[in-house]
Design a protein around this motif. Structure first.
Motif, PDB file in Angstrom:
ATOM      1  N   UNK A  87      -4.108   7.761  -6.945  1.00  0.00           N
ATOM      2  CA  UNK A  87      -4.299   7.413  -5.532  1.00  0.00           C
ATOM      3  C   UNK A  87      -5.603   7.989  -5.007  1.00  0.00           C
ATOM      4  N   UNK A  88      -5.878   9.214  -5.376  1.00  0.00           N
ATOM      5  CA  UNK A  88      -7.111   9.861  -4.918  1.00  0.00           C
ATOM      6  C   UNK A  88      -8.347   9.130  -5.446  1.00  0.00           C
ATOM      7  N   UNK A  89      -8.311   8.742  -6.704  1.00  0.00           N
ATOM      8  CA  UNK A  89      -9.443   8.017  -7.284  1.00  0.00           C
ATOM      9  C   UNK A  89      -9.667   6.688  -6.569  1.00  0.00           C
ATOM     10  N   UNK A  90      -8.586   6.017  -6.210  1.00  0.00           N
ATOM     11  CA  UNK A  90      -8.711   4.730  -5.514  1.00  0.00           C
ATOM     12  C   UNK A  90      -9.270   4.924  -4.111  1.00  0.00           C
ATOM     13  N   UNK A  91      -8.813   5.942  -3.415  1.00  0.00           N
ATOM     14  CA  UNK A  91      -9.340   6.206  -2.069  1.00  0.00           C
ATOM     15  C   UNK A  91     -10.846   6.478  -2.128  1.00  0.00           C
ATOM     16  N   UNK A  92     -11.274   7.239  -3.126  1.00  0.00           N
ATOM     17  CA  UNK A  92     -12.693   7.548  -3.256  1.00  0.00           C
ATOM     18  C   UNK A  92     -13.490   6.299  -3.621  1.00  0.00           C
ATOM     19  N   UNK A  93     -12.964   5.499  -4.527  1.00  0.00           N
ATOM     20  CA  UNK A  93     -13.688   4.306  -4.978  1.00  0.00           C
ATOM     21  C   UNK A  93     -13.876   3.302  -3.851  1.00  0.00           C
ATOM     22  N   UNK A  94     -12.860   3.130  -2.995  1.00  0.00           N
ATOM     23  CA  UNK A  94     -12.915   2.127  -1.933  1.00  0.00           C
ATOM     24  C   UNK A  94     -13.330   2.714  -0.580  1.00  0.00           C
ATOM     25  N   UNK A  95     -13.860   3.941  -0.582  1.00  0.00           N
ATOM     26  CA  UNK A  95     -14.212   4.600   0.676  1.00  0.00           C
ATOM     27  C   UNK A  95     -15.244   3.815   1.470  1.00  0.00           C
ATOM     28  N   UNK A  96     -16.122   3.097   0.774  1.00  0.00           N
ATOM     29  CA  UNK A  96     -17.160   2.349   1.459  1.00  0.00           C
ATOM     30  C   UNK A  96     -16.788   0.927   1.817  1.00  0.00           C
ATOM     31  N   UNK A  97     -15.503   0.602   1.716  1.00  0.00           N
ATOM     32  CA  UNK A  97     -15.054  -0.788   1.962  1.00  0.00           C
ATOM     33  C   UNK A  97     -14.282  -0.924   3.262  1.00  0.00           C
ATOM     34  N   UNK A  98     -14.477   0.009   4.175  1.00  0.00           N
ATOM     35  CA  UNK A  98     -13.865  -0.116   5.491  1.00  0.00           C
ATOM     36  C   UNK A  98     -12.645   0.743   5.717  1.00  0.00           C
ATOM     37  N   UNK A  99     -12.181   1.421   4.682  1.00  0.00           N
ATOM     38  CA  UNK A  99     -11.031   2.295   4.842  1.00  0.00           C
ATOM     39  C   UNK A  99      -9.832   1.844   4.036  1.00  0.00           C
ATOM     40  N   UNK A 100      -8.998   2.802   3.665  1.00  0.00           N
ATOM     41  CA  UNK A 100      -7.794   2.524   2.884  1.00  0.00           C
ATOM     42  C   UNK A 100      -6.567   3.047   3.609  1.00  0.00           C
ATOM     43  N   UNK A 101      -5.419   2.468   3.274  1.00  0.00           N
ATOM     44  CA  UNK A 101      -4.128   2.941   3.755  1.00  0.00           C
ATOM     45  C   UNK A 101      -3.129   2.863   2.617  1.00  0.00           C
ATOM     46  N   UNK A 102      -1.977   3.473   2.820  1.00  0.00           N
ATOM     47  CA  UNK A 102      -0.950   3.508   1.779  1.00  0.00           C
ATOM     48  C   UNK A 102       0.272   2.697   2.183  1.00  0.00           C
ATOM     49  N   UNK A 103       0.672   1.778   1.303  1.00  0.00           N
ATOM     50  CA  UNK A 103       1.981   1.128   1.351  1.00  0.00           C
ATOM     51  C   UNK A 103       2.278   0.379   2.647  1.00  0.00           C
ATOM     52  N   UNK A 104       1.257  -0.106   3.319  1.00  0.00           N
ATOM     53  CA  UNK A 104       1.430  -0.947   4.498  1.00  0.00           C
ATOM     54  C   UNK A 104       0.239  -1.882   4.593  1.00  0.00           C
ATOM     55  N   UNK A 105       0.533  -3.178   4.675  1.00  0.00           N
ATOM     56  CA  UNK A 105       1.826  -3.837   4.905  1.00  0.00           C
ATOM     57  C   UNK A 105       2.629  -4.115   3.636  1.00  0.00           C
ATOM     58  N   UNK A 106       2.086  -3.794   2.463  1.00  0.00           N
ATOM     59  CA  UNK A 106       2.812  -4.043   1.212  1.00  0.00           C
ATOM     60  C   UNK A 106       2.863  -2.761   0.403  1.00  0.00           C
ATOM     61  N   UNK A 107       4.021  -2.496  -0.174  1.00  0.00           N
ATOM     62  CA  UNK A 107       4.244  -1.255  -0.899  1.00  0.00           C
ATOM     63  C   UNK A 107       4.634  -1.544  -2.345  1.00  0.00           C
ATOM     64  N   UNK A 108       4.547  -0.498  -3.166  1.00  0.00           N
ATOM     65  CA  UNK A 108       5.019  -0.597  -4.538  1.00  0.00           C
ATOM     66  C   UNK A 108       3.934  -1.018  -5.510  1.00  0.00           C
ATOM     67  N   UNK A 109       4.318  -1.079  -6.757  1.00  0.00           N
ATOM     68  CA  UNK A 109       3.414  -1.444  -7.839  1.00  0.00           C
ATOM     69  C   UNK A 109       4.148  -2.352  -8.813  1.00  0.00           C
ATOM     70  N   UNK A 110       3.381  -2.954  -9.719  1.00  0.00           N
ATOM     71  CA  UNK A 110       3.987  -3.762 -10.776  1.00  0.00           C
ATOM     72  C   UNK A 110       3.923  -3.006 -12.095  1.00  0.00           C
ATOM     73  N   UNK A 111       5.086  -2.849 -12.724  1.00  0.00           N
ATOM     74  CA  UNK A 111       5.213  -2.315 -14.078  1.00  0.00           C
ATOM     75  C   UNK A 111       6.259  -3.165 -14.776  1.00  0.00           C
ATOM     76  N   UNK A 112       6.007  -3.603 -16.017  1.00  0.00           N
ATOM     77  CA  UNK A 112       7.040  -4.378 -16.726  1.00  0.00           C
ATOM     78  C   UNK A 112       8.387  -3.665 -16.725  1.00  0.00           C
ATOM     79  N   UNK A 113       9.458  -4.430 -16.545  1.00  0.00           N
ATOM     80  CA  UNK A 113      10.779  -3.829 -16.367  1.00  0.00           C
ATOM     81  C   UNK A 113      11.201  -2.942 -17.536  1.00  0.00           C
ATOM     82  N   UNK A 114      10.789  -3.281 -18.738  1.00  0.00           N
ATOM     83  CA  UNK A 114      11.174  -2.471 -19.898  1.00  0.00           C
ATOM     84  C   UNK A 114      10.590  -1.065 -19.832  1.00  0.00           C
ATOM     85  N   UNK A 115       9.517  -0.901 -19.071  1.00  0.00           N
ATOM     86  CA  UNK A 115       8.837   0.390 -18.979  1.00  0.00           C
ATOM     87  C   UNK A 115       9.020   1.054 -17.630  1.00  0.00           C
TER      88      UNK A 115
END
Length: 265
Positions: free
Chosen positions: A192-220
């Motif tokens: 999460x920290x790496x993503x916030x730093x990478x996108x810092x110059x793109x207008x700002x970041x937020x967490x889990x709003x309006x969409x939350x969660x991630x995709x991981x194959x169900x077996x894993x």
């Protein structure tokens, strides 16, 4: 866009052998095979408008540009069919909360809650034909990264409209330029920290709003902590003309930011 000839359902684009990163692009395409189009009740003009709203336009190009800019090329797994065929990120059963608005693995309602398919449509043929092969291939792609590098990092590349659509279940919260979707098991703080730093110059970041969660194959999912995952949801007005228009200069800035995130991983 309806396609009469068979089209590939998905494509795995190789990256560097040493890269653990898999850019997953599930919702960028508009192609609908003709046999699937036959089960959709919308007229052609209505369907094009729905595709404008539902498609994460230009996200495949975004991932392609980022891959070209990265120091070590990430792998890319790209859905080549519209999510109106099947949505590969939904559960194929009653665990899916989006069933409440007719948008489980096989949608029966549109983004505006109009009828897309008859409510009594049997989803199983589409799930077997499209959903399960996609899930198996994505699982293999992730396990291959685990075997090759000892870890895997799935970066899910999405976009979302600047104004809420009626189907959204959690539309009351913030709509930042870049929304980062996280998971308590698969998204470590350093990702999460790496993503916030990478996108810092793109207008700002937020967490889990309006969409939350991630995709991981169900077996894993929830089982293998070596699999990291983050969803990157980009607000469309930052890089394109809404709802389904061309991309603008913001796409290049976002590609550089995504490449920076890949390099940080």
């Amino acid at each position: 866009m309806t396609e009469s000839a068979p089209a590939p359902s998905f494509e795995l684009l190789p990256g560097g052998a040493e890269s653990p990163v898999l850019l997953h692009v599930p919702h960028s395409a508009r192609t609908i095979p003709s046999e699937v189009r036959a089960g959709i009740v919308l007229g052609d003009a209505e369907l094009e408008r729905e595709l404008d709203d539902i498609t994460d336009a230009h996200t495949a190009e975004l991932a392609e540009r980022a891959a070209a800019l990265a120091g070590v090329t990430p792998w890319r797994f790209v859905n080549r069919l519209s999510r109106l065929v099947v949505d590969p990120e939904r559960f194929p059963d009653e665990r899916e909360e989006m069933l409440a608005v007719g948008m489980g693995a096989v949608y029966t309602r549109t983004t505006h809650r109009a009828e897309l398919r008859p409510a009594d449509t049997d989803p199983r043929p589409l799930v077997e034909r499209y959903f399960r092969p996609y899930a198996r291939a994505m699982t293999r792609a992730v396990t291959d990264r685990l075997a090759a590098t000892g870890r895997a990092v799935i970066i899910d590349v999405h976009s979302y409209p600047s104004e809420p659509l009626p189907y959204e279940l959690h539309a009351a919260g913030p709509r930042p330029p870049v929304c980062l979707g996280t998971d308590g098991f698969h998204t470590p703080p350093e990702l999460t920290r790496a993503a916030r730093e990478a996108f810092a110059g793109c207008g700002g970041t937020g967490l889990d709003s309006p969409f939350a969660g991630t995709y991981v194959p169900l077996e894993l999912y929830g089982r293998d902590a070596r699999v990291g995952a983050l969803m990157v949801e980009i607000r469309r007005d930052t890089y394109m003309a809404e709802p389904g228009g061309p991309s603008g200069p913001g796409l290049g800035r976002l590609a550089s930011a995504l490449a920076a995130l890949v390099d940080a991983l």
